[in-house]
Design a protein around this motif. Structure first.
Motif, PDB file in Angstrom:
ATOM      1  N   CYS A 108     -45.604 -42.883  26.448  1.00  0.00           N
ATOM      2  CA  CYS A 108     -46.277 -42.234  25.309  1.00  0.00           C
ATOM      3  C   CYS A 108     -45.737 -40.831  25.074  1.00  0.00           C
ATOM      4  N   LEU A 109     -45.167 -40.213  26.103  1.00  0.00           N
ATOM      5  CA  LEU A 109     -44.581 -38.866  26.050  1.00  0.00           C
ATOM      6  C   LEU A 109     -45.608 -37.771  25.768  1.00  0.00           C
ATOM      7  N   ALA A 110     -46.898 -38.109  25.797  1.00  0.00           N
ATOM      8  CA  ALA A 110     -47.933 -37.125  25.473  1.00  0.00           C
ATOM      9  C   ALA A 110     -48.908 -36.893  26.620  1.00  0.00           C
ATOM     10  N   CYS A 111     -49.011 -37.832  27.556  1.00  0.00           N
ATOM     11  CA  CYS A 111     -50.041 -37.725  28.596  1.00  0.00           C
ATOM     12  C   CYS A 111     -49.552 -36.810  29.727  1.00  0.00           C
ATOM     13  N   CYS A 114     -46.549 -38.241  31.689  1.00  0.00           N
ATOM     14  CA  CYS A 114     -45.280 -38.096  30.967  1.00  0.00           C
ATOM     15  C   CYS A 114     -44.802 -36.650  31.001  1.00  0.00           C
ATOM     16  N   CYS A 122     -46.092 -43.729  33.112  1.00  0.00           N
ATOM     17  CA  CYS A 122     -47.069 -43.433  32.058  1.00  0.00           C
ATOM     18  C   CYS A 122     -48.119 -44.544  31.989  1.00  0.00           C
ATOM     19  N   ASN A 124     -50.063 -45.231  29.662  1.00  0.00           N
ATOM     20  CA  ASN A 124     -50.151 -45.764  28.294  1.00  0.00           C
ATOM     21  C   ASN A 124     -48.878 -46.479  27.866  1.00  0.00           C
TER      22      ASN A 124
END
Ligand SMILES: [Zn+2]
Ligand SMILES: [Zn+2]
Length: 372
Positions: A108-111, A114, A122, A124
């Motif tokens: 997701c590159l946002a959590c 990540c 990740c 997600n």
């Protein structure tokens, strides 16, 4: 890395795609060509690798199937090599015509995980062809983020290149146990990952002992560079600086903690089939062992391609055979027996036919299977 490229139209319409439709059932069907998406690339698939993950997804035993993260029907395929046929505007890292290999993680590159850099973990994430029903590479075309691809140099053929994806996991394991030249390293399991670890660790200057229950696999490990082989019960105790457990066998972590010496490191790569595996907690404490789980790896794909190009990783020692696309529906869940572990599927014939023709042909094959 590639330079400037002319805009090439993104193919549209239908294509042949292999679908896992139910436990133990795979069929070729007509599926839409994936649409253009920002940052992504369309790859015409040449070869597909089949591994234990695919077999567990096919049989329904995969944890992702049991938990509902992946549901039938879906298109498998996470080990692939092919040629780039179209790129979204702005993609510069690969160009049309490049031969590329991919890795399946779609974080997701946002959590927080990540942002820590561990994008392969990740919570997600989707995994192309594996988790989250993102279509895999068992098709004429696969769409994938440009960032997931590494360019294969001229001179490395598609059969060899497809081993790059599993090699990422082998490199992740060796990174986890920080192998140094001269280390005594045990590798438990003589499947694809185990044999790749043997090859790379031997090249690093480690003294590798392969541990396994299959005499043919142990002989193959010697071809791959192991200086000694042993059955689990015969492997010497407290002997190894580091151990890679690549079998997933239920008692293997007990073996790992017995044979690894004080202060040693263990990488658990194999995924045990059952939920609970026996662990020798007192040995882990008394010897101060470090056990690290390894799921793929980050930033190793180009390294893996380079090691194949350099001859450090030798795929020919692992590849059993290359089958045609027509045979693919029956290729999952076939035990290796005495044979080499890796089966590849040649999908280039799908590309050689015209798009609709390939899809019609493939759909016809699927229908015949359905009627049989
Ligand atoms: Zn795999
Ligand atoms: Zn994330």
């Amino acid at each position: 890395m590639s330079g400037e490229h002319e805009a090439t139209p993104w193919p549209t319409g239908d294509m042949a795609g292999l679908q896992f439709v139910a436990p133990g059932r795979a069929e070729w069907m007509r599926v839409p060509v994936p649409e253009e998406r920002a940052g992504q690339v369309l790859v015409e698939v040449e070869r597909l690798g089949i591994c234990g993950t695919d077999e567990h997804l096919f049989s329904g035993h995969s944890a992702y199937i049991r938990s509902g993260l992946t549901t039938y029907p879906f298109q498998p395929g996470h080990e692939f090599v092919g040629r780039v046929v179209a790129v979204a505007p702005g993609v510069r890292s690969v160009a049309v015509g490049d031969r590329v290999v991919g890795e399946p993680f779609l974080p997701c590159l946002a959590c927080p995980v990540c942002r820590s850099g561990a994008i392969n973990l990740c919570p997600n994430r989707a995994e192309q062809g594996v988790r989250g029903n993102v279509p895999g590479a068992a098709a004429r075309y696969v769409r994938t983020p440009a960032a997931n691809l590494a360019v294969v140099p001229e001179g490395v053929g598609p059969d060899a290149a497809v081993l790059a994806e599993p090699s990422v996991t082998a490199l992740g394991a060796l990174e986890a146990i920080a192998v140094m030249p001269g280390d005594e390293v045990a590798v438990i399991g003589t499947g694809t990952i185990g044999l790749l670890v043997v090859q790379i660790a031997s090249a690093l200057g480690a003294r590798v002992t392969a541990v396994g229950i299959d005499e043919h696999g142990l002989a193959r490990a010697e071809e791959c560079g192991a200086i000694a082989v042993a059955r689990p019960e015969e492997a010497p105790g407290d002997r190894f600086d580091a151990t890679v457990e690549a079998s997933g066998a239920s008692p293997a972590l007990l073996t790992a903690s017995r044979i690894t010496g004080p202060g040693g490191r263990i990488a658990q790569v194999g995924i045990p089939g059952g939920a609970d595996v026996p662990v020798d907690g007192s040995s882990i404490v008394a010897k101060g062992l470090t056990i690290t789980g390894v799921l793929g790896g980050v930033s190793h794909l180009s390294r893996a391609v380079g090691l194949i190009a350099a001859g450090v990783i030798r795929p020919e020692l692992l590849i059993r055979h290359v089958i045609g696309w027509e045979e693919a529906p029956d290729a999952f869940g076939v035990p290796a027996g005495e044979a080499k572990p890796k089966v590849l599927v040649d999908l280039s014939a799908l590309a050689a036919l015209s798009g609709d023709g390939a899809a019609d042909h493939a759909a016809g094959a699927g229908a015949e299977r359905g009627a049989a």
